[in-house]
Design a protein around this motif. Structure first.
Motif, short mmCIF file in Angstrom:
data_model
loop_
_atom_site.label_atom_id
_atom_site.label_comp_id
_atom_site.label_asym_id
_atom_site.label_seq_id
_atom_site.Cartn_x
_atom_site.Cartn_y
_atom_site.Cartn_z
N SER A 251 3.79 -0.49 -56.01
CA SER A 251 3.86 0.77 -57.07
C SER A 251 2.68 1.01 -57.67
CB SER A 251 3.98 -0.38 -58.27
OG SER A 251 3.17 -0.96 -59.07
N GLY A 252 1.15 0.15 -57.29
CA GLY A 252 0.12 0.64 -57.34
C GLY A 252 -0.03 1.94 -55.86
N VAL A 253 0.12 1.68 -55.07
CA VAL A 253 -0.07 3.11 -54.44
C VAL A 253 0.59 4.19 -54.79
CG1 VAL A 253 0.29 3.41 -51.62
CG2 VAL A 253 -0.49 1.49 -52.03
N ILE A 254 1.50 4.03 -54.95
CA ILE A 254 3.15 4.94 -55.34
C ILE A 254 2.12 5.91 -56.42
CG2 ILE A 254 4.86 5.65 -56.26
CD1 ILE A 254 6.32 4.22 -55.10
N LEU A 255 1.29 5.17 -57.13
CA LEU A 255 0.73 5.77 -58.27
C LEU A 255 -0.46 6.96 -58.25
CD1 LEU A 255 -0.09 5.95 -61.60
CD2 LEU A 255 -0.80 4.35 -61.09
N PRO B 4 4.30 20.02 -58.88
CA PRO B 4 5.68 18.91 -59.12
C PRO B 4 6.01 17.31 -58.03
CG PRO B 4 5.83 21.13 -57.46
CD PRO B 4 4.57 20.91 -57.96
N VAL B 5 5.68 17.55 -57.31
CA VAL B 5 6.05 16.56 -56.49
C VAL B 5 4.35 15.13 -56.33
CG1 VAL B 5 5.31 15.43 -53.56
CG2 VAL B 5 6.25 17.44 -53.31
N LEU B 6 3.20 15.53 -56.47
CA LEU B 6 2.66 14.57 -56.97
C LEU B 6 2.70 14.07 -58.33
CD1 LEU B 6 -1.32 15.68 -55.85
CD2 LEU B 6 0.28 14.00 -54.51
N LEU B 7 3.50 15.37 -59.25
CA LEU B 7 3.79 14.62 -60.31
C LEU B 7 4.57 13.48 -60.67
CD1 LEU B 7 2.64 15.22 -63.78
CD2 LEU B 7 4.68 17.01 -63.38
N VAL B 8 5.82 13.88 -59.88
CA VAL B 8 7.22 12.75 -59.60
C VAL B 8 6.25 11.38 -59.10
CG1 VAL B 8 8.81 11.98 -58.09
CG2 VAL B 8 8.72 14.30 -59.38
N PHE B 9 5.28 11.61 -58.05
CA PHE B 9 4.89 10.39 -57.50
C PHE B 9 4.51 9.92 -58.84
CE2 PHE B 9 5.53 11.71 -53.10
CZ PHE B 9 5.49 10.41 -52.98
N GLU B 10 3.61 10.20 -59.72
CA GLU B 10 2.28 9.68 -60.08
C GLU B 10 3.64 8.46 -61.83
OE1 GLU B 10 -1.25 11.11 -63.36
OE2 GLU B 10 0.65 12.79 -63.06
N ARG B 11 4.82 10.38 -61.99
CA ARG B 11 5.47 9.69 -63.26
C ARG B 11 6.06 8.09 -62.40
NH1 ARG B 11 2.55 12.27 -65.52
NH2 ARG B 11 2.72 13.60 -66.83
N VAL B 12 6.19 8.18 -61.52
CA VAL B 12 7.96 6.69 -60.73
C VAL B 12 6.28 5.22 -61.07
CG1 VAL B 12 8.66 5.92 -59.01
CG2 VAL B 12 9.32 8.43 -59.93
N GLY B 13 5.11 6.34 -60.33
CA GLY B 13 4.53 4.80 -60.12
C GLY B 13 3.88 4.48 -61.43
N GLU B 14 3.94 5.24 -62.41
CA GLU B 14 3.50 4.66 -63.81
C GLU B 14 4.11 3.67 -64.36
OE1 GLU B 14 1.06 8.80 -65.92
OE2 GLU B 14 2.96 8.04 -66.07
N VAL B 15 5.61 4.22 -64.37
CA VAL B 15 6.65 3.15 -64.92
C VAL B 15 7.15 2.30 -64.29
CG1 VAL B 15 9.36 3.20 -64.69
CG2 VAL B 15 7.80 5.50 -65.47
N LEU B 16 6.79 2.13 -62.57
CA LEU B 16 6.69 0.33 -61.65
C LEU B 16 5.78 -0.27 -62.46
CD1 LEU B 16 7.21 2.85 -58.41
CD2 LEU B 16 9.18 1.56 -59.84
#
Length: 158
Positions: free
Chosen positions: A133-137, A39-51
């Motif tokens: 944003s790319g790093v977060i994604l 779930p932590v990776l999923l949050v990073f992925e979703r936030v990174g996708e939006v950013l």
């Protein structure tokens, strides 16, 4: 104060990202499941996708020239490799190995290639927010791909 404009190049990159993923949603690999994703990776992925989606649309009014274009060339080369990754997947049997297997020695190419391309695009545009944003994604997207690969690697030869 910096001046910004809408980036048609960013729009083109997003099309290169989203179109294959649209078709993938209709042709997922046999045995694929999104259950038990971290779930932590999923949050990073979703936030990174939006950013990332928002950030690649913005570019400075003045983009540096000269050798800075090498960053753009590298970014575009990675996006072309990403499209080749998708061609390999769609031509193949839609297996987990096709989806998660390395390509040209690049691990998790479906995740790592676009993330690296976005980061290089951010460097080219002198836009630190795009790089961040790319790093977060990347933390989320690459992390999830590696998690899937690790969980099922023995089952499909990766």
């Amino acid at each position: 104060m910096e001046q910004f404009k809408i980036s048609w190049l960013g729009f083109f990159y997003l099309a290169m990202l989203f179109i294959p993923n649209f078709f993938w949603a209709k042709a997922k690999p046999v045995g694929y499941t999104a259950e038990e994703e971290n779930p932590v990776l999923l949050v990073f992925e979703r936030v990174g996708e939006v950013l990332t989606t928002c950030c690649v649309f913005l570019a400075r009014k003045e983009t540096p020239g000269g050798l800075w274009h090498l960053w753009l060339a590298g970014s575009f080369a990675l996006m072309l490799l990403y499209e080749i990754f998708w061609a390999r997947y769609f031509i193949g049997a839609h297996t987990l190995e096709d989806f998660y297997g390395a390509m040209l020695g690049i691990p998790a190419p479906g995740a790592s290639l676009p993330v690296a391309a976005v980061c290089l695009l951010g460097i080219y545009n002198c836009a630190w927010w795009t790089v961040v944003s790319g790093v977060i994604l990347g933390i989320g997207h690459i992390g999830i791909h590696l998690q899937h690969k690790k969980a099922g690697g023995e089952n499909y030869g990766i």
